[in-house]
Design a protein around this motif. Structure first.
Motif, mmCIF file in Angstrom:
data_model
loop_
_atom_site.group_PDB
_atom_site.id
_atom_site.type_symbol
_atom_site.label_atom_id
_atom_site.label_comp_id
_atom_site.label_asym_id
_atom_site.label_seq_id
_atom_site.Cartn_x
_atom_site.Cartn_y
_atom_site.Cartn_z
ATOM 1 N N VAL A 76 15.432 2.936 2.586
ATOM 2 C CA VAL A 76 14.482 2.072 3.273
ATOM 3 C C VAL A 76 13.617 1.367 2.240
ATOM 4 C CG1 VAL A 76 12.592 1.979 4.907
ATOM 5 C CG2 VAL A 76 14.448 3.595 5.246
ATOM 6 N N SER A 77 13.820 0.076 2.090
ATOM 7 C CA SER A 77 13.004 -0.659 1.123
ATOM 8 C C SER A 77 12.586 -2.021 1.648
ATOM 9 C CB SER A 77 13.779 -0.832 -0.181
ATOM 10 O OG SER A 77 14.956 -1.566 0.064
ATOM 11 N N GLU A 78 13.006 -2.350 2.841
ATOM 12 C CA GLU A 78 12.690 -3.665 3.387
ATOM 13 C C GLU A 78 11.649 -3.548 4.484
ATOM 14 O OE1 GLU A 78 16.160 -5.906 4.494
ATOM 15 O OE2 GLU A 78 17.373 -4.781 3.087
ATOM 16 N N GLY A 79 11.053 -4.664 4.806
ATOM 17 C CA GLY A 79 10.123 -4.724 5.927
ATOM 18 C C GLY A 79 8.915 -3.840 5.734
ATOM 19 N N SER A 80 8.284 -3.486 6.822
ATOM 20 C CA SER A 80 7.054 -2.710 6.790
ATOM 21 C C SER A 80 7.252 -1.335 6.170
ATOM 22 C CB SER A 80 6.498 -2.548 8.204
ATOM 23 O OG SER A 80 6.091 -3.798 8.702
ATOM 24 N N VAL A 81 8.367 -0.703 6.449
ATOM 25 C CA VAL A 81 8.596 0.644 5.939
ATOM 26 C C VAL A 81 8.550 0.658 4.415
ATOM 27 C CG1 VAL A 81 10.236 2.547 5.828
ATOM 28 C CG2 VAL A 81 9.872 1.349 7.983
ATOM 29 N N GLY A 82 9.096 -0.351 3.793
ATOM 30 C CA GLY A 82 9.083 -0.440 2.344
ATOM 31 C C GLY A 82 7.698 -0.643 1.754
ATOM 32 N N LYS A 83 6.727 -0.983 2.583
ATOM 33 C CA LYS A 83 5.356 -1.181 2.113
ATOM 34 C C LYS A 83 4.550 0.117 2.112
ATOM 35 C CE LYS A 83 5.265 -5.967 3.629
ATOM 36 N NZ LYS A 83 4.680 -6.923 4.562
ATOM 37 N N LEU A 84 5.129 1.187 2.623
ATOM 38 C CA LEU A 84 4.408 2.454 2.655
ATOM 39 C C LEU A 84 4.165 3.009 1.257
ATOM 40 C CD1 LEU A 84 6.056 4.262 5.687
ATOM 41 C CD2 LEU A 84 3.717 3.394 5.530
ATOM 42 N N TYR A 85 5.169 2.945 0.401
ATOM 43 C CA TYR A 85 5.034 3.506 -0.948
ATOM 44 C C TYR A 85 3.863 2.865 -1.707
ATOM 45 C CZ TYR A 85 6.123 5.142 -5.626
ATOM 46 O OH TYR A 85 6.038 5.716 -6.865
ATOM 47 N N PRO A 86 3.812 1.528 -1.809
ATOM 48 C CA PRO A 86 2.666 0.952 -2.533
ATOM 49 C C PRO A 86 1.321 1.199 -1.835
ATOM 50 C CG PRO A 86 4.103 -0.796 -1.691
ATOM 51 C CD PRO A 86 4.776 0.511 -1.433
ATOM 52 N N LEU A 87 1.328 1.279 -0.520
ATOM 53 C CA LEU A 87 0.092 1.575 0.202
ATOM 54 C C LEU A 87 -0.421 2.957 -0.176
ATOM 55 C CD1 LEU A 87 -1.984 0.906 2.466
ATOM 56 C CD2 LEU A 87 -0.407 2.056 4.019
ATOM 57 N N PHE A 88 0.458 3.949 -0.157
ATOM 58 C CA PHE A 88 0.049 5.296 -0.521
ATOM 59 C C PHE A 88 -0.309 5.361 -2.003
ATOM 60 C CE2 PHE A 88 2.897 6.659 3.184
ATOM 61 C CZ PHE A 88 1.850 6.605 4.083
ATOM 62 N N GLY A 89 0.360 4.564 -2.820
ATOM 63 C CA GLY A 89 0.011 4.487 -4.242
ATOM 64 C C GLY A 89 -1.398 3.958 -4.433
ATOM 65 N N ASP A 90 -1.745 2.942 -3.675
ATOM 66 C CA ASP A 90 -3.103 2.386 -3.760
ATOM 67 C C ASP A 90 -4.145 3.434 -3.360
ATOM 68 O OD1 ASP A 90 -2.064 -0.021 -4.585
ATOM 69 O OD2 ASP A 90 -2.341 -1.032 -2.659
ATOM 70 N N LEU A 91 -3.848 4.215 -2.325
ATOM 71 C CA LEU A 91 -4.782 5.256 -1.900
ATOM 72 C C LEU A 91 -4.963 6.309 -2.994
ATOM 73 C CD1 LEU A 91 -3.729 5.768 1.818
ATOM 74 C CD2 LEU A 91 -5.985 5.045 1.014
ATOM 75 N N SER A 92 -3.867 6.715 -3.605
ATOM 76 C CA SER A 92 -3.985 7.738 -4.646
ATOM 77 C C SER A 92 -4.597 7.184 -5.928
ATOM 78 C CB SER A 92 -2.628 8.382 -4.931
ATOM 79 O OG SER A 92 -1.750 7.471 -5.542
ATOM 80 N N ASP A 93 -4.487 5.878 -6.152
ATOM 81 C CA ASP A 93 -5.046 5.264 -7.358
ATOM 82 C C ASP A 93 -6.572 5.240 -7.374
ATOM 83 O OD1 ASP A 93 -2.590 4.824 -8.445
ATOM 84 O OD2 ASP A 93 -2.527 2.676 -8.008
ATOM 85 N N ILE A 94 -7.193 5.494 -6.256
ATOM 86 C CA ILE A 94 -8.655 5.482 -6.206
ATOM 87 C C ILE A 94 -9.224 6.453 -7.241
ATOM 88 C CG2 ILE A 94 -10.687 6.027 -4.790
ATOM 89 C CD1 ILE A 94 -9.055 5.009 -2.353
ATOM 90 N N VAL A 95 -8.549 7.568 -7.472
ATOM 91 C CA VAL A 95 -9.082 8.568 -8.406
ATOM 92 C C VAL A 95 -8.873 8.196 -9.865
ATOM 93 C CG1 VAL A 95 -8.848 10.489 -6.793
ATOM 94 C CG2 VAL A 95 -6.985 9.978 -8.369
ATOM 95 N N ASP A 96 -8.123 7.146 -10.155
ATOM 96 C CA ASP A 96 -7.819 6.783 -11.538
ATOM 97 C C ASP A 96 -8.956 6.069 -12.258
ATOM 98 O OD1 ASP A 96 -5.342 7.934 -11.304
ATOM 99 O OD2 ASP A 96 -4.318 6.057 -10.833
#
Length: 134
Positions: free
Chosen positions: A51-71
């Protein structure tokens, strides 16, 4: 959505649900749980890895952005950084698990959280993390 995304959506929902429940249980560090989820979304041979297309494929970068807050960049909340990251992740988990599961829910969820992360103040004169359309 493409056929691949449509066929894989239930597997993605089930996978993300598992991690979001862990976040809300509070037994584990929510930032680490999101990191594990990101790894699970990219594991080879997993039903969700295609799964890499459409909305589902946007989950990974979204969760990455959330975890990046601590960086610490572009966010810098000093002593409050960990607390803010955990709050945002818990809110995202709660929102994920309580959003109505219909044809538009995933797009709505991703759009809402992309906008919320973009609105967080940054160390760059309060400018958003990235463009909402980005």
């Amino acid at each position: 959505m493409t056929d691949t995304v449509s066929a894989s959506l239930p597997a993605v929902i089930e996978l993300v649900d598992e991690y979001m429940y862990r976040v809300l249980k509070g037994a584990d560090d929510s930032v680490l749980v999101i990191g594990e989820l990101m790894g699970a979304l990219t594991e080879p041979n997993a039903e969700v890895s295609e799964v890499s297309e459409g909305s589902v494929g946007k989950l990974y970068p979204l969760f990455g952005d959330l975890s990046d807050i601590v960086d610490g960049f572009p966010f810098d909340y000093a002593d409050g950084t960990q607390m803010i990251a955990q709050r945002e992740i818990r809110d995202a988990a709660w929102d994920w698990l309580t959003t109505a599961r219909n044809t538009d829910w995933l797009t709505i969820y991703i759009d809402r959280w992309t906008e919320r992360i973009a609105a967080l103040p940054t160390i760059e004169e309060g400018r958003p993390f990235r463009g909402i359309a980005g």
